[in-house]
Design a protein around this motif. Structure first.
Motif, PDB file in Angstrom:
ATOM      1  N   MET A 177     -22.160  47.921  69.585  1.00  0.00           N
ATOM      2  CA  MET A 177     -20.873  47.603  70.210  1.00  0.00           C
ATOM      3  C   MET A 177     -20.159  46.486  69.468  1.00  0.00           C
ATOM      4  O   MET A 177     -18.938  46.512  69.306  1.00  0.00           O
ATOM      5  N   LYS A 178     -20.899  45.505  69.016  1.00  0.00           N
ATOM      6  CA  LYS A 178     -20.308  44.405  68.242  1.00  0.00           C
ATOM      7  C   LYS A 178     -19.637  44.944  66.977  1.00  0.00           C
ATOM      8  O   LYS A 178     -18.521  44.558  66.628  1.00  0.00           O
ATOM      9  N   LYS A 179     -20.308  45.864  66.306  1.00  0.00           N
ATOM     10  CA  LYS A 179     -19.760  46.469  65.088  1.00  0.00           C
ATOM     11  C   LYS A 179     -18.506  47.291  65.399  1.00  0.00           C
ATOM     12  O   LYS A 179     -17.508  47.203  64.676  1.00  0.00           O
ATOM     13  N   LEU A 180     -18.552  48.063  66.464  1.00  0.00           N
ATOM     14  CA  LEU A 180     -17.415  48.914  66.802  1.00  0.00           C
ATOM     15  C   LEU A 180     -16.175  48.096  67.140  1.00  0.00           C
ATOM     16  O   LEU A 180     -15.070  48.417  66.695  1.00  0.00           O
ATOM     17  N   ILE A 181     -16.361  47.027  67.899  1.00  0.00           N
ATOM     18  CA  ILE A 181     -15.212  46.192  68.256  1.00  0.00           C
ATOM     19  C   ILE A 181     -14.638  45.519  67.023  1.00  0.00           C
ATOM     20  O   ILE A 181     -13.422  45.422  66.851  1.00  0.00           O
ATOM     21  N   HIS A 182     -15.505  45.065  66.130  1.00  0.00           N
ATOM     22  CA  HIS A 182     -15.035  44.443  64.888  1.00  0.00           C
ATOM     23  C   HIS A 182     -14.274  45.454  64.031  1.00  0.00           C
ATOM     24  O   HIS A 182     -13.204  45.150  63.489  1.00  0.00           O
TER      25      HIS A 182
END
Length: 256
Positions: free
Chosen positions: A92-97
């Motif tokens: 999720m951290k990667k997707l939001i970034h």
């Protein structure tokens, strides 16, 4: 009927009978089945969805036998309650970034779907008359090209008149929250927001929407201004929740 129309019709029939492989939005692996979030099984398992076992104030995922996290026990909040869909970590951290900084604006659709499903789960508790995306500073929105909260809200299957991004404005280009210690972050956003349409929030139940809940300073300052304008109740919902103990792991750009 033209040849092009016939060809498109035939292709539609073929695709319905023999669906093409889907590609996971996180790892780009081919998928042999549809998923409403467009995630493969492996990446989906990496996402920690926040259920009822969450802080009844900030919405953070908690494991202890309590209804309020230690940070909310020690610090008062202005917003009545925050809800979050997932933990800000891993996939999720990667997707939001990627969504905010990687030029992948199309991610507003699957990410917005995750947020919308959380909204549906708590809609009766929220009882919102008006839904307001947390605004960006005009310079930042111009550089980015969009407001990530507004884009995700467009994926909600609700009355469009309920969403209003003209009520609240960010009027100050404040320093990045990441550059400040925790006790300075609330001061940093004080006076940063202005209610542009008092009549829209007077006596209303307001829902603020944002992508990440971190320290809560930004949402609390928005709530403060809305209460000053006469709002009845101000609650918030975010896609992800980075609990206060995890805030130092975020990069500077991940703070509004």
């Amino acid at each position: 009927m033209t040849v092009g129309v016939i060809k498109n019709f035939v292709n539609k029939i073929i695709s319905d009978i023999f669906p093409e492989n889907y590609t996971c939005i996180a790892c780009n692996a081919e998928m042999d089945h549809d998923d409403k979030y467009v995630l493969c099984d492996k990446c989906k398992k990496d996402i920690a969805f926040i259920d009822d076992k969450s802080c009844q104030v900030c919405g953070a995922r908690i494991f202890a036998d309590t209804h309020i996290c230690t940070d909310c026990m020690a610090n008062s909040r202005v917003v009545d309650r925050n809800y979050s869909a997932v933990v800000y970590d891993g996939v999720m951290k990667k997707l939001i970034h990627d969504y905010k900084y990687g030029g992948k604006e199309y991610l507003c659709r699957p990410l917005g779907s995750i947020l919308y499903d959380k909204y549906l789960a708590v809609r009766d508790q929220i009882d919102a008359d008006i839904i307001i995306p947390v605004p960006l500073n005009a310079n930042r929105e111009r550089d980015r090209g969009f407001n990530q909260a507004t884009m995700m809200l467009h994926q909600f299957d609700i009355d469009a008149d309920k969403i209003n991004d003209k009520v609240l404005a960010r009027i100050k280009d404040t320093p990045q929250q990441m550059s400040l210690p925790k006790d300075k972050r609330l001061d940093n956003v004080k006076g940063a927001f202005e209610v542009l349409d008092v009549s829209a929030v007077m006596g209303a139940n307001v829902l603020l929407v944002d992508d990440i809940y971190t320290t809560g300073s930004t949402i609390d300052e928005c709530a403060r201004m809305l209460y000053d304008a006469g709002a009845n109740v101000v609650r918030s919902i975010t896609l992800a929740n980075a609990h206060i103990e995890r805030a130092t792991e975020m990069t500077e750009d991940e703070y509004i």
